[in-house]
Design a protein around this motif. Structure first.
Motif, PDB file in Angstrom:
ATOM      1  N   LYS A 276     -17.943  14.345   4.293  1.00 40.07           N
ATOM      2  CA  LYS A 276     -16.615  14.045   4.827  1.00 40.07           C
ATOM      3  C   LYS A 276     -16.646  12.805   5.703  1.00 40.07           C
ATOM      4  CE  LYS A 276     -14.873  18.785   4.696  1.00 40.07           C
ATOM      5  NZ  LYS A 276     -14.278  19.907   5.474  1.00 40.07           N
ATOM      6  N   MET A 277     -17.164  11.747   5.110  1.00 34.67           N
ATOM      7  CA  MET A 277     -17.351  10.521   5.859  1.00 34.67           C
ATOM      8  C   MET A 277     -16.549   9.378   5.252  1.00 34.67           C
ATOM      9  SD  MET A 277     -19.500  11.055   8.365  1.00 34.67           S
ATOM     10  CE  MET A 277     -18.879  12.730   8.580  1.00 34.67           C
ATOM     11  N   LEU A 278     -16.093   8.481   6.097  1.00 35.88           N
ATOM     12  CA  LEU A 278     -15.584   7.185   5.663  1.00 35.88           C
ATOM     13  C   LEU A 278     -16.497   6.123   6.278  1.00 35.88           C
ATOM     14  CD1 LEU A 278     -11.730   7.684   6.107  1.00 35.88           C
ATOM     15  CD2 LEU A 278     -13.074   7.890   4.018  1.00 35.88           C
ATOM     16  N   PHE A 279     -16.432   4.901   5.733  1.00 33.35           N
ATOM     17  CA  PHE A 279     -17.387   3.875   6.130  1.00 33.35           C
ATOM     18  C   PHE A 279     -16.637   2.585   6.461  1.00 33.35           C
ATOM     19  CE2 PHE A 279     -19.086   6.859   3.121  1.00 33.35           C
ATOM     20  CZ  PHE A 279     -20.175   7.375   3.823  1.00 33.35           C
TER      21      PHE A 279
ATOM     22  N   SER B 199      -9.286   9.999  11.135  1.00 36.31           N
ATOM     23  CA  SER B 199      -8.925  11.307  11.689  1.00 36.31           C
ATOM     24  C   SER B 199      -7.738  11.913  10.955  1.00 36.31           C
ATOM     25  CB  SER B 199      -8.611  11.161  13.179  1.00 36.31           C
ATOM     26  OG  SER B 199      -8.219  12.393  13.737  1.00 36.31           O
ATOM     27  N   LYS B 200      -6.751  11.080  10.609  1.00 36.02           N
ATOM     28  CA  LYS B 200      -5.584  11.577   9.874  1.00 36.02           C
ATOM     29  C   LYS B 200      -5.963  12.052   8.476  1.00 36.02           C
ATOM     30  CE  LYS B 200      -2.181   8.776  12.336  1.00 36.02           C
ATOM     31  NZ  LYS B 200      -1.180   7.662  12.262  1.00 36.02           N
ATOM     32  N   GLU B 201      -7.065  11.495   7.944  1.00 36.96           N
ATOM     33  CA  GLU B 201      -7.555  11.915   6.627  1.00 36.96           C
ATOM     34  C   GLU B 201      -8.425  13.164   6.723  1.00 36.96           C
ATOM     35  OE1 GLU B 201      -7.436  10.321   3.438  1.00 36.96           O
ATOM     36  OE2 GLU B 201      -5.913   8.922   4.130  1.00 36.96           O
ATOM     37  N   GLY B 202      -8.623  13.652   7.954  1.00 37.79           N
ATOM     38  CA  GLY B 202      -9.485  14.806   8.145  1.00 37.79           C
ATOM     39  C   GLY B 202     -10.960  14.452   8.047  1.00 37.79           C
TER      40      GLY B 202
END
Length: 399
Positions: free
Chosen positions: A139-142, A191-194
């Motif tokens: 559950k990561m974004l980069f 954060s809005k994307e969870g």
């Protein structure tokens, strides 16, 4: 790294190497600690013994040698230093079989940012890139942040490399504040994307100022990574930013084969366009439209931005058409970049990145000069930040 060549400010060079995460293990410059291959022999006349050792057994200054460079064999690459425009030092090249990169330096060395970029890119090119791997959940974004001299670009991607968010701001006088504001905005988007930002890589001249970044990579490596992701067939990259221009040659697997940068000069950059457009009392986009209406070719001979501005003023005073002057300015940029492009073997297919790639006048001039098509990404200014985000993603191992 091994350092060889002409006299240089070794303190500034050492600082640049240190900032890039490297170590100078051999200093063979004219003012450096050149090694001795033999001990001083015992002789009745000690002065004679020392003189013979200095003349016979010490590695000669590159200025007086025939290109033989002796290292301890424990270097990853050799940096050959030559004073700017000084052919007296420049006729020697090391022949130690190691990867050799040549740089020219002015005195004093007052452009640490550009020097650090060159040294850092050389290290990354030779697979000594310092990117720390980390283990994170899925559950990561980069994030990638490109802190440039004129603008700061930010890109947020998911595990598949899709761009979730991108934004460009003027860098201003507080580069770190601008970068951190963009990171805060990307954190909110995540954060809005969870999700949360698993890793952030910074690039550009202000990369060392981005305190929230996990790693700092040169824009040369980041543009190469971003372009290869978008256009895997690409073999050449032209990146024209606000204060510098670069040409990069890519290998078939997307690594940096070689690169060239302009030397502490705004000629052939976005700043060059801003200054000359102001002299013409035009917006830069207006210049591009007018250049297409030229009725003859005018040569802008000055490669210096300040002198080119004076030349433009003189041409206006002589009654020359603005359309012809505009076209001449774009062709002056193309020639400046073209010299570096030719030096790297004119690789194709060619991709044009950086904010100046949005200017059709520069694109047209480059096409005309090179005689080849040029690929311009949909958002050329964010390619470096996109590449930084991809490097961040690639260094994270899923649980």
């Amino acid at each position: 790294l091994a350092i060889t060549g002409g006299i240089t400010d070794i303190v500034a060079l050492d600082e640049a190497v240190k900032n890039a995460g490297g170590v100078i293990s051999v200093n063979d410059t004219c003012l450096g600690a050149r090694p001795f291959s033999e001990r001083t022999q015992e002789k009745p006349d000690p002065f004679q013994a020392v003189a013979e050792r200095l003349l016979k057994w010490r590695s000669p200054c590159a200025r007086f040698s025939e290109g033989e460079f002796r290292s301890n064999g424990e270097v990853d690459a050799t940096v050959f230093v030559a004073p700017k425009f000084c052919d007296f030092y420049d006729f020697v090249r090391p022949k130690d079989g190691k990867s050799v990169y040549r740089i020219e330096l002015d005195y004093p060395i007052n452009s640490q940012g550009q020097l650090s970029t060159r040294i850092g890119a050389l290290m990354e090119k030779n697979s000594v890139r310092s990117v720390s791997p980390s283990k994170e959940g899925i559950k990561m974004l980069f994030a990638g942040v490109d802190s440039g001299s004129t603008t700061t670009n930010a890109v947020l991607i998911d595990r598949e490399g899709r761009i979730i968010f991108s934004k460009t701001l003027k860098t201003g006088v507080r580069a770190s504040n601008t970068a951190e504001a963009l990171i805060a905005e990307m954190t909110e988007v995540a954060s809005k994307e969870g999700k949360r930002i698993g890793k952030c890589v910074s690039t550009g001249y202000g990369r060392l100022l981005v305190s929230s970044a996990s790693d700092r990579i040169t824009e040369i490596s980041c543009h190469a990574r971003g372009v290869f992701e978008l256009f895997p067939e690409a073999r050449g990259i032209i990146d024209v930013g606000g204060q510098d221009s670069k040409v990069i040659r890519l290998s078939p697997d997307g690594n940096v084969d070689d690169f060239a940068m302009n030397d502490k000069c705004a000629a052939g950059t976005g700043r060059f366009l801003e200054v000359t457009a102001a002299a013409l009392e035009l917006e830069i986009d207006e210049m591009a439209l007018m250049a297409r209406k030229r009725n003859k070719d005018i040569s802008i001979s000055s490669v210096c931005t300040v002198f080119a501005e004076s030349e433009v003023v003189s041409l206006i005073g002589m009654g020359e058409r603005i359309e012809n002057i505009s076209s001449g300015l774009f062709r002056a940029i193309a020639k400046r970049v073209g010299a570096m492009y030719s030096r790297l073997g004119s690789p194709v297919p060619l991709v044009f990145t950086g904010g100046v790639a949005r200017n059709s006048g520069v694109v047209d001039a480059l096409k005309e000069l090179f005689g080849t098509e040029i690929i311009v990404p949909e958002a050329p200014e964010i390619v470096g930040a996109f590449g930084a985000a991809l490097i961040a993603r690639d260094s994270v191992v899923e649980d």
